[in-house]
Design a protein around this motif. Structure first.
Motif, short mmCIF file in Angstrom:
data_model
loop_
_atom_site.label_atom_id
_atom_site.label_comp_id
_atom_site.label_asym_id
_atom_site.label_seq_id
_atom_site.Cartn_x
_atom_site.Cartn_y
_atom_site.Cartn_z
N LEU A 325 47.91 60.12 14.74
CA LEU A 325 46.51 60.48 14.45
C LEU A 325 46.35 61.96 14.14
N LEU A 326 47.44 62.73 14.23
CA LEU A 326 47.40 64.17 13.93
C LEU A 326 48.14 64.50 12.63
N LEU A 327 48.68 63.50 11.97
CA LEU A 327 49.55 63.75 10.81
C LEU A 327 48.83 64.45 9.67
N VAL A 328 47.56 64.18 9.50
CA VAL A 328 46.86 64.69 8.34
C VAL A 328 45.41 64.98 8.71
N ASP A 329 44.82 65.95 8.04
CA ASP A 329 43.41 66.24 8.22
C ASP A 329 42.60 65.02 7.78
N PRO A 330 41.74 64.48 8.65
CA PRO A 330 40.96 63.29 8.27
C PRO A 330 40.11 63.48 7.03
N ALA A 331 39.84 64.75 6.66
CA ALA A 331 39.06 64.99 5.44
C ALA A 331 39.79 64.49 4.20
N ARG A 332 41.10 64.31 4.29
CA ARG A 332 41.88 63.82 3.15
C ARG A 332 41.86 62.29 3.06
N ILE A 333 41.28 61.63 4.05
CA ILE A 333 41.17 60.17 4.04
C ILE A 333 39.79 59.78 3.52
N ALA A 334 39.74 58.79 2.64
CA ALA A 334 38.46 58.37 2.06
C ALA A 334 37.44 58.02 3.14
N ARG A 335 36.19 58.37 2.91
CA ARG A 335 35.15 58.16 3.92
C ARG A 335 35.00 56.69 4.33
N PRO A 336 35.03 55.73 3.39
CA PRO A 336 34.93 54.32 3.83
C PRO A 336 36.08 53.90 4.76
N VAL A 337 37.28 54.45 4.49
CA VAL A 337 38.43 54.11 5.35
C VAL A 337 38.23 54.70 6.74
N LYS A 338 37.75 55.95 6.81
CA LYS A 338 37.48 56.56 8.11
C LYS A 338 36.42 55.77 8.87
N ALA A 339 35.39 55.33 8.17
CA ALA A 339 34.34 54.55 8.82
C ALA A 339 34.90 53.24 9.36
N LEU A 340 35.79 52.61 8.60
CA LEU A 340 36.41 51.36 9.04
C LEU A 340 37.26 51.58 10.30
N LEU A 341 38.01 52.69 10.32
CA LEU A 341 38.83 53.00 11.49
C LEU A 341 37.97 53.20 12.73
N LEU A 342 36.87 53.92 12.57
CA LEU A 342 35.97 54.14 13.70
C LEU A 342 35.34 52.83 14.16
N LEU A 343 35.02 51.95 13.20
CA LEU A 343 34.42 50.67 13.56
C LEU A 343 35.42 49.76 14.28
N LEU A 344 36.72 49.92 13.97
CA LEU A 344 37.74 49.12 14.63
C LEU A 344 37.82 49.43 16.13
N VAL A 345 37.50 50.67 16.50
CA VAL A 345 37.59 51.06 17.89
C VAL A 345 36.64 50.25 18.76
N VAL A 346 35.44 49.97 18.23
CA VAL A 346 34.41 49.29 19.03
C VAL A 346 34.83 47.87 19.43
N PRO A 347 35.22 47.00 18.48
CA PRO A 347 35.65 45.66 18.92
C PRO A 347 36.92 45.67 19.76
N SER A 348 37.81 46.66 19.54
CA SER A 348 39.01 46.74 20.35
C SER A 348 38.66 47.01 21.82
N LEU A 349 37.78 47.99 22.05
CA LEU A 349 37.36 48.28 23.43
C LEU A 349 36.51 47.15 23.99
N ALA A 350 35.78 46.46 23.12
CA ALA A 350 34.99 45.31 23.59
C ALA A 350 35.90 44.19 24.07
N GLU A 351 37.00 43.95 23.35
CA GLU A 351 37.99 42.96 23.80
C GLU A 351 38.56 43.34 25.16
N THR A 352 38.87 44.62 25.31
CA THR A 352 39.40 45.11 26.58
C THR A 352 38.39 44.88 27.71
#
Length: 480
Positions: A325-352
């Motif tokens: 998660l430190l390999l690259v500045d997140p600014a270099r990742i497309a905004r929709p992809v970043k939004a998808l990654l953040l959204l993935l966190v919610v159902p993962s913690l919900a499963e937990t």
């Protein structure tokens, strides 16, 4: 006159709010009876350790305390808490502390590489790694310590801040990591060595590494040699097993009711950041990539079982996951992809969270029974339904009854006292059955009281006991 940047002030408050919310979630997860295989056994170790140090004659007749190297620091570190409360509270507090240390270690590494603080959110699912689910408290405790030590070493390499202070901090953190768990300390050594050997100022980097790692290396050298010799000598310890296939399928095959997203989410994030780094590697620092590759290779080379330790390799991917998660500045990742990654966190913690809720509901009643002290003599735990729960392949019921010892003290059993790697062990000539199958009256002979989990009639071997209390699927039996 200093002018406070409103944006940075808002970011700080958001980070504080995130950590407070995470702390509340983590506290709920470890409260009551959490699904964590070995945590009750470590809690019983804590309580028994305290009872031995207090000079409890009944406990001291069976157990003795010693100070092994390379394992068990949380039990020593939280001893004051145990003495003031009990082993159950101390173990839960230790687990909560580790869950809080993960985002703090991630934040320290993120700031070292100039990454935004919000990336801490992406690392939250990694806190629920195999060391959490299996309740490997020393291993679990050591992981964020290793990450914090890497952050300090990187700061020293960059010459930012006080190098002497960073080296003292690295020596302390690396020693704490070693005293918690040797596997995590080994990973720390590999990471520091990779950074030192690929540094532009190699001589200086190697010197800093030597200063920071020399104290724990000197302390644990004899213990490491003993463990290595055990790997090649016959005995009753786990047979060495490399387990090549399990490097690729163990987590996906075994994480079932716990939540597949706990594995899939970090894998997706790692893939996204690796691809982004490969596309922008000329503009990004090399150190995170070196660390990621070193920890990845270490994972592939580490066996599944060695020197009596089991599931060694699957404890390591979490370290590589945080570094990814430190390999690259997140600014270099497309905004929709970043939004998808953040959204993935919610159902993962919900499963937990859902699995925690289901497990606590299934074993309801245990807290009520362990709130009362056992009668004099040895108390034990028997499961009539095996050691698996909720359709999981993990043995969550293995040590569950040891919460009784953890809460009330006394002479309990099945908390690793037959080994030499934890602070409490049997006195010479003493031993108690570990996991009991409930079919042998001989196994039950030393016990004056039992916690029994499971419905249905009791086996004939329980004829010498009578039921004194029942709550849910739990029964308390005492010798007639």
């Amino acid at each position: 006159m200093n002018v406070v940047d409103p944006a940075s002030s808002l970011a700080r408050w958001r980070l504080v709010a995130l950590l407070v919310a995470w702390g509340a979630f983590a506290a709920w997860c470890v409260s009551g009876i959490p699904p964590s295989v070995d945590l009750p056994a470590h809690a019983a170790q804590m309580q028994t350790f305290a009872d031995v140090l207090r000079g409890n004659p009944e406990v001291s007749a069976w157990y003795e305390a010693h100070l092994p190297l390379g394992y068990g620091l949380p039990i020593w570190l939280f001893l004051p808490v145990t003495l003031l409360t009990n082993g159950a509270f101390a173990a839960r507090l230790a687990a909560w502390t580790v869950l809080m240390l993960f985002p703090l270690a991630h934040l320290a590494l993120a700031r070292t590489f100039g990454r935004p603080s919000w990336t801490v959110v992406l690392g939250l699912p990694l806190a629920f790694n195999i060391s959490y689910w299996y309740g490997f408290l020393p291993s679990f405790f050591a992981l964020p310590l290793a990450l914090l030590a890497l952050a300090l070493y990187l700061r020293a390499l960059r010459g930012s801040g006080r190098v002497v202070g960073a080296m003292v901090g690295l020596a302390l953190l690396s020693t704490a990591t070693m005293l918690s768990h040797l596997v995590s300390f080994g990973a720390l050594c590999v990471g520091v060595a990779a950074l030192a050997l690929t540094s532009d100022s190699r001589k200086r980097a190697v010197g800093l590494a030597a200063v920071g790692l020399a104290p724990p290396l000197l302390l644990c050298a004899a213990r490491v040699l003993t463990l290595l010799s055990r790997a090649f000598s016959p005995g009753d310890h786990t047979v060495p097993d490399y387990g090549w296939g399990s490097h690729f399928n163990w987590l996906l095959r075994n994480y079932r009711p716990e939540g597949m997203l706990a594995v899939v989410c970090p894998l997706v994030m790692t893939a996204v950041f690796v691809v982004a780094y490969l596309r922008h590697r000329r503009e990004e620092p090399r150190a995170p990539w070196v660390l990621f590759l070193a920890l990845g290779v270490l994972f592939l080379l580490t066996p599944k079982a060695l020197s009596g330790a089991w599931l060694i390799h699957v404890r390591l991917p979490v370290l590589a996951g945080f570094i990814a998660l430190l390999l690259v500045d997140p600014a270099r990742i497309a905004r929709p992809v970043k939004a998808l990654l953040l959204l993935l966190v919610v159902p993962s913690l919900a499963e937990t969270a859902r699995f925690h809720w289901r497990f606590k509901h299934e074993v309801a009643g245990l807290e009520t029974l362990v709130a009362q002290p056992p009668p004099p003599g040895v108390h034990g735990y028997v499961s009539l339904v095996g050691n698996r729960s909720q359709g999981s392949r993990l043995v969550y019921l293995e040590h569950l009854g040891q919460w009784w010892t953890a809460n009330q003290g006394g002479v309990g059993h099945h908390f690793f006292a037959n080994g030499d790697h934890l602070p409490v062990r049997f006195r010479p000539g003493r031993s108690l059955p570990q996991w009991m199958d409930a079919s042998s009256a001989e196994q039950l002979a030393p016990f004056s009281a039992l916690l029994v989990y499971g419905e249905g009639p009791l086996p004939e071997s329980f004829a010498g006991f009578e039921e004194t209390e029942r709550v849910g699927s739990w029964r308390r039996l005492e010798r007639r």
